[in-house]
Design a protein around this motif. Structure first.
Motif, mmCIF file in Angstrom:
data_model
loop_
_atom_site.group_PDB
_atom_site.id
_atom_site.type_symbol
_atom_site.label_atom_id
_atom_site.label_comp_id
_atom_site.label_asym_id
_atom_site.label_seq_id
_atom_site.Cartn_x
_atom_site.Cartn_y
_atom_site.Cartn_z
ATOM 1 N N ASN A 230 0.638 -1.159 -0.147
ATOM 2 C CA ASN A 230 0.129 -0.179 -0.319
ATOM 3 C C ASN A 230 0.983 1.724 0.060
ATOM 4 O OD1 ASN A 230 -3.065 -0.423 0.647
ATOM 5 N ND2 ASN A 230 -1.928 -2.456 1.615
ATOM 6 N N THR B 243 2.474 5.980 1.890
ATOM 7 C CA THR B 243 1.367 4.627 1.928
ATOM 8 C C THR B 243 -0.273 4.995 2.247
ATOM 9 O OG1 THR B 243 3.496 3.733 3.136
ATOM 10 C CG2 THR B 243 0.976 2.817 4.061
ATOM 11 N N THR B 244 -1.343 4.754 2.151
ATOM 12 C CA THR B 244 -2.348 5.706 1.646
ATOM 13 C C THR B 244 -2.908 4.114 2.751
ATOM 14 O OG1 THR B 244 -3.513 4.270 0.320
ATOM 15 C CG2 THR B 244 -2.823 6.763 -0.159
ATOM 16 N N TRP B 245 -4.065 4.892 3.847
ATOM 17 C CA TRP B 245 -4.559 3.601 4.657
ATOM 18 C C TRP B 245 -6.087 4.481 4.606
ATOM 19 C CZ3 TRP B 245 -6.428 5.959 8.920
ATOM 20 C CH2 TRP B 245 -6.433 7.430 8.928
ATOM 21 N N GLY B 246 -7.213 3.041 4.797
ATOM 22 C CA GLY B 246 -8.079 3.349 5.151
ATOM 23 C C GLY B 246 -8.904 2.636 4.920
ATOM 24 N N GLU B 247 -10.413 2.780 5.224
ATOM 25 C CA GLU B 247 -11.681 2.414 4.462
ATOM 26 C C GLU B 247 -13.013 3.311 3.941
ATOM 27 O OE1 GLU B 247 -9.297 -0.972 5.526
ATOM 28 O OE2 GLU B 247 -10.958 0.013 6.692
ATOM 29 N N PRO C 228 -13.264 4.593 10.805
ATOM 30 C CA PRO C 228 -13.249 6.264 11.325
ATOM 31 C C PRO C 228 -12.700 7.647 10.810
ATOM 32 C CG PRO C 228 -11.855 5.229 12.749
ATOM 33 C CD PRO C 228 -12.821 3.785 11.696
ATOM 34 N N ALA C 229 -11.715 7.161 9.608
ATOM 35 C CA ALA C 229 -10.821 8.144 8.663
ATOM 36 C C ALA C 229 -10.017 6.899 7.714
ATOM 37 C CB ALA C 229 -10.003 8.830 9.543
ATOM 38 N N THR D 157 0.357 8.317 4.803
ATOM 39 C CA THR D 157 1.453 8.023 5.676
ATOM 40 C C THR D 157 2.492 8.668 4.786
ATOM 41 O OG1 THR D 157 0.820 6.865 7.435
ATOM 42 C CG2 THR D 157 2.569 7.266 7.397
ATOM 43 N N ARG E 213 -11.852 -0.861 1.897
ATOM 44 C CA ARG E 213 -10.881 -0.788 0.798
ATOM 45 C C ARG E 213 -10.250 0.011 -0.852
ATOM 46 N NH1 ARG E 213 -6.825 2.372 2.165
ATOM 47 N NH2 ARG E 213 -3.924 1.688 0.992
ATOM 48 N N THR F 72 1.717 2.622 11.084
ATOM 49 C CA THR F 72 0.873 2.154 10.291
ATOM 50 C C THR F 72 1.270 1.391 9.213
ATOM 51 O OG1 THR F 72 1.075 4.441 9.013
ATOM 52 C CG2 THR F 72 -0.466 2.912 7.208
ATOM 53 N N ILE G 41 -8.081 1.907 16.568
ATOM 54 C CA ILE G 41 -7.571 1.055 15.365
ATOM 55 C C ILE G 41 -8.483 1.892 14.060
ATOM 56 C CG2 ILE G 41 -7.945 -0.988 14.630
ATOM 57 C CD1 ILE G 41 -7.438 -2.238 17.001
ATOM 58 N N LEU G 42 -8.146 2.392 13.660
ATOM 59 C CA LEU G 42 -8.781 3.213 12.382
ATOM 60 C C LEU G 42 -8.849 2.510 11.107
ATOM 61 C CD1 LEU G 42 -7.138 6.758 12.540
ATOM 62 C CD2 LEU G 42 -8.815 6.206 14.357
ATOM 63 N N SER G 43 -7.887 1.490 10.574
ATOM 64 C CA SER G 43 -8.730 1.187 9.726
ATOM 65 C C SER G 43 -7.916 -0.809 9.615
ATOM 66 C CB SER G 43 -7.595 1.833 8.561
ATOM 67 O OG SER G 43 -6.191 1.824 8.660
ATOM 68 N N GLY G 44 -8.589 -1.081 8.848
ATOM 69 C CA GLY G 44 -7.350 -2.949 8.600
ATOM 70 C C GLY G 44 -8.646 -3.776 9.429
ATOM 71 N N PRO H 147 -3.929 -2.136 5.282
ATOM 72 C CA PRO H 147 -2.997 -1.496 5.985
ATOM 73 C C PRO H 147 -4.117 -1.319 7.557
ATOM 74 C CG PRO H 147 -3.029 -0.606 4.406
ATOM 75 C CD PRO H 147 -4.024 -1.209 3.813
ATOM 76 N N GLN I 205 -3.713 1.101 10.696
ATOM 77 C CA GLN I 205 -3.655 1.762 11.273
ATOM 78 C C GLN I 205 -3.908 2.205 13.025
ATOM 79 O OE1 GLN I 205 -1.957 5.499 11.750
ATOM 80 N NE2 GLN I 205 -2.163 5.821 9.748
ATOM 81 N N MET J 255 -4.021 4.608 16.119
ATOM 82 C CA MET J 255 -3.183 5.863 16.245
ATOM 83 C C MET J 255 -3.439 6.551 18.091
ATOM 84 S SD MET J 255 -4.623 9.082 15.170
ATOM 85 C CE MET J 255 -6.283 9.214 16.123
#
Lengths: 364, 364, 364, 364
Positions: free
Chosen positions: B4, B13-17, B21-22, B26, B125, C26, C67-70, C80, C82, C84
């Motif tokens: 990613n 590096t992207t993250w999140g769905e 929440p967000a 990075t 994702r 991440t 835990i913001l993602s994945g 990924p 995330q 935080m």
């Protein structure tokens, strides 16, 4: 982060110049216990070998590959495989004019601008001879893949001539010098290209590469998608200017209704009514054929004078002598196959690494 | 070797769905002392933001970017920049049908096949929302690049409608919802797309991205070519099926005589008579405009029923409700620009690393 | 090639500063379907959390991980993750003196020299707070590893005090503030460290981390050896100055006769008579315990005046106020465990990728 | 992500086995226009060459390096440099016993366990012959670094014998077979090692490597720290079990008052009163000498019988015949120097890439 490396786990680094003593590929990450010998690799190199007919360069190179490491008792050990190809037909000609000037449409100018130097002998590192190393590495990838996955490349267009898909014949591909699956096209193209060659001209081409038997689930979001890596692989080949997956540029013309590759259950699982996706959705394989096309520009080294400049800023009209392919796309066919083999193997290993055979679970 | 992540030295590096929440990016390797704040990034996010007119999804997301790290007293520190965008309009609808079935032409099937699970909420994702993070990172890349390099994207085709290049007007791009540089096309496309939308259909598009002011010498043989990295960057965007550099697929139709971008001396150095190369020869920039195009397939989520299957193997006809773009290519314009900005900055850093300002010499 | 990333397939990128809004990790490449929630990660963060007794900094940070993602429906998705951690106790003090001068023995000077700027608030990116993100990522790695592999860290030396291995008691580790497996040492060290603290001084330490249950065969020649990656992992922790595997520096004093970990057949396969190798031979695990030690230097921020210079070249004697650990090695224990967990998981995935469960064979 | 590669921008991939036709290093990312020829590299290889005295293996290998690519007209081109060393003295002995059994303390067992095969001829890939390729690559790194940076390695301990630092004499290093900067130690060690050799035994050693002239500012947080990369570089050398930077393991015994390398202004900028840090703070160079030590375990191949097992599970007592170093640490000196040279050059390029000469600003 090598600039001359390709692949994530199956990692190929090529090295060497057109007129140095040798060139090759350092291949790391190959699975162990793959049966391989030089002859198995040579069959693919022989497809790319120059001087086989009048439609390719007359440079005579056996392109004999030597395995210097990583293979023991006929099988890969799992450590780096060094594949070396000696250059044998470096003609001792005077490179004077090429050394001092920049062929238009060639990498001469950009290499010199970047590095402040240039190995002008036969294009040095920018020569298409570099692709011999890719073909050797691709041969190793094929050996590791085994028989379940088949990768076939062929030309579908030369200049403004396209194949007639209604005449598509897999068997025809090996029978003509263009690797074209259409016997009538092969005949037509022979005359067409011969004319261009005699006119001191060259022409572009489109190559299609299909991988069959690739299981669903290979690839990864978001930047290491299977199609991303195929696009990079093909665009990295000399003279390539475009890459298409499935419907490719034509996808822009489709509506959502048309583009949907509808799904139904078949005897062995999901079946698709069509393959606009080229076997890849969301960067991950669907289990259908992976279909890729790429466009190769015409050879820039031609006997027709073209306007250019010299290193010291003089304006000249340059004729490029030497032994050049009138359609470099022909020899790009085995190169495209090799790149596809490397990408598929690499993604099989990546998938096995992250997911395993047990949906991710670590079994210790 | 993150799946990613994108870029060599400027590493995103992207993250999140879609419905977490967000989401965010990075970004590591940004040069220090680049003046940047959230507002500078927001301008680009606002171009991509949904819900701005009837031609894009009606999901209402402010897409407000927050800088959580790597910026101090208004300038980058040289350490990782975390760019976070909160999801605010995750509609609490019933995902039941989508959760159990696979939209044809969508990543639903392949994600599930690969991972043995799937975040079905809004595509998870695989949602195009991920591209918001790219646009934020691209904004940072633009800030680092400064004013000398300009990157502009625009649509050149929607469905079977192409722009008329004789009417090309840079100023027009911002005046219409399609980012199209042809006022007449904009008018025509509005009706065309509205018709498709009302027909419960969608359509593909072609986007062109041009980078001006890029110095000669960026890029690298053999696998980290500038065009290789652009091809990968663009192909990694959701729904992209093809990438072209310069003449692109048409390069196949050119002869060598036509394709040569002839060179002459101008007042500031070498000048080219044409730009079939799209500003890149041998993987290295020529100093001309970098020209890239990519094709985006039509949105697969449409209100017209399409044949598909469910997780448990039932055959159904699926209508995809929800708030979807009739032409996802529109919002791909700022995404393509962002990817180009990241690639150019990355290659500037790579070039500076290997070559420096002194043709390679290490000065200690 | 991110400078703030670690790992090959299980890839952790940390971001954030001591006094910014948040910091985190991440994490890309985690296997899918790993059951995990914030509470599972929090248990490890609580071990590293500051302010728990008088031997660690009095900064009060809950270090609550989000835990913001994945992760979806309680399991990793394979995309990924995330993680935080918000900073909550950034004291609004005057950083004037620290902002203008360089603490001797601290990264202040080198960061400023490198980047031409510095986030002086609490050390910015060079703060040991960064290690909270590592611990969170390590928690995820542990969740993926499952119960078969156990990773335990503890202190074996503080200043000139070493543990008595004849009193080694695993159960004792959790009972004292030093994570030391020797009750008598714990008692002794409490007085010793309290004295140093009251003297406005600090002290170094040695931490040992042991991984049990690691199967034979993990690791890889030549540069991605298991011990190479462990050495890099531990050396990358703030204040670490040395890393040992197995016999470590003492290996220099052994003869070949002594050093040979002799082998015999046991009921479950090969058994070793000793473990000077620390569980690694030729960069590959033997199946024995992986044993690693690392030395942590004393905290450089102390209340005793030390000679230094300011940004503008003035010579001063600096007292560093603030809330600092008298022995930063204590809180390095969970950090070392986390790094070990990440390395082991990463190598399990790498091994599975290249070798699979079938000695390399690709099964398609 | 090659397992056999090292470095970020200056990227070295080694290949080859002890008894294959050749071994070598593929070096990518070298700056262009570095004057280099085979003789310049050979001087370093000659330091590592076996068979020079009775304290190293009696295998006779000229270790003559050939440059196969990347150098043109006496200077690097900026493209991959292939450095090949042919194996010439592969003795055609019977490997029967070694092929069937595992030397205790050697990689035999772990390679076989990992790969399911093993090139048993002279240790195959796990042989210390691999380090010849590192020395060649290190020679290239030195050539690129120029004269401003000096890298010197030497032994400081053999078995339980340590040098007396009060007798430290740089000039002495080249005068004795141990590369030891203490004439009296050299004399003493000669007898000591000869005794061990005659006793069919071997012994460990500690090597120190110092880099002088390294500018302040090299390195990077958090995982690509300069000391992290040095630790990885040294730990990746065969038989190394520990790495120290500056005070190393002894840092644990220091108090904060002692450990502070105090700073004052000197005529050329900041000066330090001491160098416990080993020239690195927060992962970034201070401008002081970079000081690193590493411990090498004793050679595992000895003539004294040791208990082990065979591939088919028989218990045997094994005597390892062949030509082995009684103290492999001796020949590790030039290898450690080579690794240091590679790391320093790599970080110079990385620093130049991200920061340039203008504190990050991109000048286009």
């Amino acid at each position: 982060m090598s600039m001359n490396s390709f692949g994530h786990l199956f990692r190929v680094t090529t090295w060497g110049e057109s007129h140095g003593p040798a060139l090759g590929a350092t291949v790391d990450g190959c699975p162990p216990n793959v049966p391989v010998d030089a002859a198995m690799l040579q069959q693919w190199l022989d497809k790319r070998k120059p001087g086989q007919n009048k439609f390719t360069t007359q440079r005579q190179e056996p392109d004999a590959v030597e395995i210097l490491s990583g293979v023991f008792e006929g099988k890969t050990t799992g450590t780096p495989v060094q594949l070396m190809i000696r250059n044998t037909d470096q003609r001792s000609k005077d490179y004077g004019e090429i050394a001092q000037s920049f062929r238009p449409g060639h990498a001469d100018y950009t290499y010199f601008t970047k590095y402040g130097n240039r190995d002008y002998r036969g294009g040095g590192r920018s020569s298409a001879r570099e692709t011999a190393a890719r073909v050797a590495a691709g041969g190793l990838a094929r050996a590791a893949l085994g028989d379940g996955i088949e990768i076939k490349g062929y030309m579908v267009q030369m200049g403004d001539r396209k194949i007639d898909r209604s005449r598509f014949d897999w068997g025809e591909i090996k029978r003509n010098p263009f690797w074209v699956p259409d016997a009538k096209a092969a005949e037509d193209w022979a005359g067409y290209l011969d004319g261009l060659r005699k006119d001191h001209n060259s022409v572009g081409a489109v190559i299609e590469v299909v991988a069959s038997g690739v299981p669903a689930g290979l690839g990864a979001p978001v930047y290491a998608k299977l199609d991303t890596d195929i696009a990079a692989a093909m665009m990295s080949i000399n003279a390539v200017k475009a890459v298409e997956i499935g419907a490719g540029m034509s996808a822009a013309m489709l509506t959502g209704v048309e583009n949907a590759d509808e799904m139904r259950m078949g005897p062995d699982g999901v079946e698709f009514s069509s393959n606009h996706a080229g076997g890849i959705l969301g960067g991950i394989s669907t289990g259908q054929d992976i279909v890729c096309r790429f466009a190769v520009k015409p050879t820039s080294s031609i006997l027709t004078p073209r306007k250019t400049v010299t290193k010291d800023g003089r304006e000249i009209d340059l004729i490029t002598k030497g032994r050049h392919d009138p359609c470099v796309g022909i020899r790009a066919v085995p190169v495209g196959e090799a790149m596809m083999a490397c990408v598929i193997l690499d993604h099989l290993l990546l998938h096995r690494g992250q997911i395993g055979t047990n949906q991710g679970k670590i079994d210790v």
